[in-house]
Design a protein around this motif. Structure first.
Motif, short mmCIF file in Angstrom:
data_model
loop_
_atom_site.label_atom_id
_atom_site.label_comp_id
_atom_site.label_asym_id
_atom_site.label_seq_id
_atom_site.Cartn_x
_atom_site.Cartn_y
_atom_site.Cartn_z
N VAL A 8 38.99 15.31 -126.32
CA VAL A 8 39.43 16.65 -126.69
C VAL A 8 40.93 16.64 -126.94
CG1 VAL A 8 39.67 19.04 -125.86
CG2 VAL A 8 37.54 17.78 -125.46
N ASN A 142 40.42 22.64 -123.18
CA ASN A 142 39.11 23.27 -123.29
C ASN A 142 38.79 24.15 -122.08
OD1 ASN A 142 36.23 23.55 -124.13
ND2 ASN A 142 35.89 22.32 -122.30
N ARG A 143 39.24 23.71 -120.88
CA ARG A 143 38.85 24.40 -119.65
C ARG A 143 39.99 24.33 -118.65
NH1 ARG A 143 34.23 25.64 -116.45
NH2 ARG A 143 34.55 25.17 -114.24
#
Length: 192
Positions: A8, A142-143
């Motif tokens: 990512v 992403n998180r």
């Protein structure tokens, strides 16, 4: 061994440029400076900071060592640590950081503290919201997870105010000076 997924955040996603300074109204969220050591050492003498954290600073020199470690986190892409300061006079108000970074999955854990005299003024929630927004919308994470003791009501309020959804409770997850604490796990995710 070849990977089956594309990271990512490939290596260099963070450290290819200087760590950013983020602005929020009357606050700056900026990289740490060696000159912040005295303020960090002072904050870590406060009993509530010591209660919720796992260590204390015994001297300015020790705080200076922490700051150097925090600064190296950016270079190694293992963590991003910021001082939260008053934009007018650069007075230290708190800290926010992204730690336990996993570049392949674009994940990190956000942590924070506020200097005693700055509590109850929205400093922490504004800094957490700004860093989370930067991480998810600008840096490519992403998180972002946020974890706190289930008995830390103030941290739970910050999580809720800043859009971190409660995902569950990790039982006996962290040992504090007073024993084991159950931890709430909150998270924000980026848009797919």
């Amino acid at each position: 061994m070849p990977s089956l997924i594309t990271p990512v955040m490939p290596p260099g996603s963070l450290n290819a440029s200087a760590q950013p300074t983020l602005t929020i109204d009357d606050l700056l969220v900026r990289p740490w400076l060696g000159s912040d050591a005295a303020a960090v050492a002072r904050v870590f003498q406060e009993p509530m900071i010591q209660y919720w954290h796992l260590r204390k600073a015994d001297s300015e020199d020790e705080a200076r060592e922490w700051i150097e470690q925090w600064r190296l986190g950016w270079e190694s892409e293992s963590a991003c640590h910021w001082a939260v300061v008053n934009a007018d006079d650069d007075r230290l108000l708190g800290r926010v950081s992204l730690q336990s970074i996993i570049m392949v999955g674009g994940q990190a854990e956000i942590s924070y503290w506020t200097a005693p005299e700055s509590r109850g003024k929205g400093v922490c929630s504004r800094a957490v919201a700004r860093v989370s927004s930067w991480a998810l919308n600008e840096a490519g994470f992403n998180r972002i997870e946020l974890s706190h003791s289930t008995t830390n009501i103030a941290s739970c309020r910050i999580a809720e105010k800043t859009g971190f959804a409660l995902e569950g409770t990790r039982r006996r997850a962290l040992l504090h000076a007073d024993g084991w604490h159950d931890m709430h796990l909150h998270a924000r995710i980026g848009e797919a």
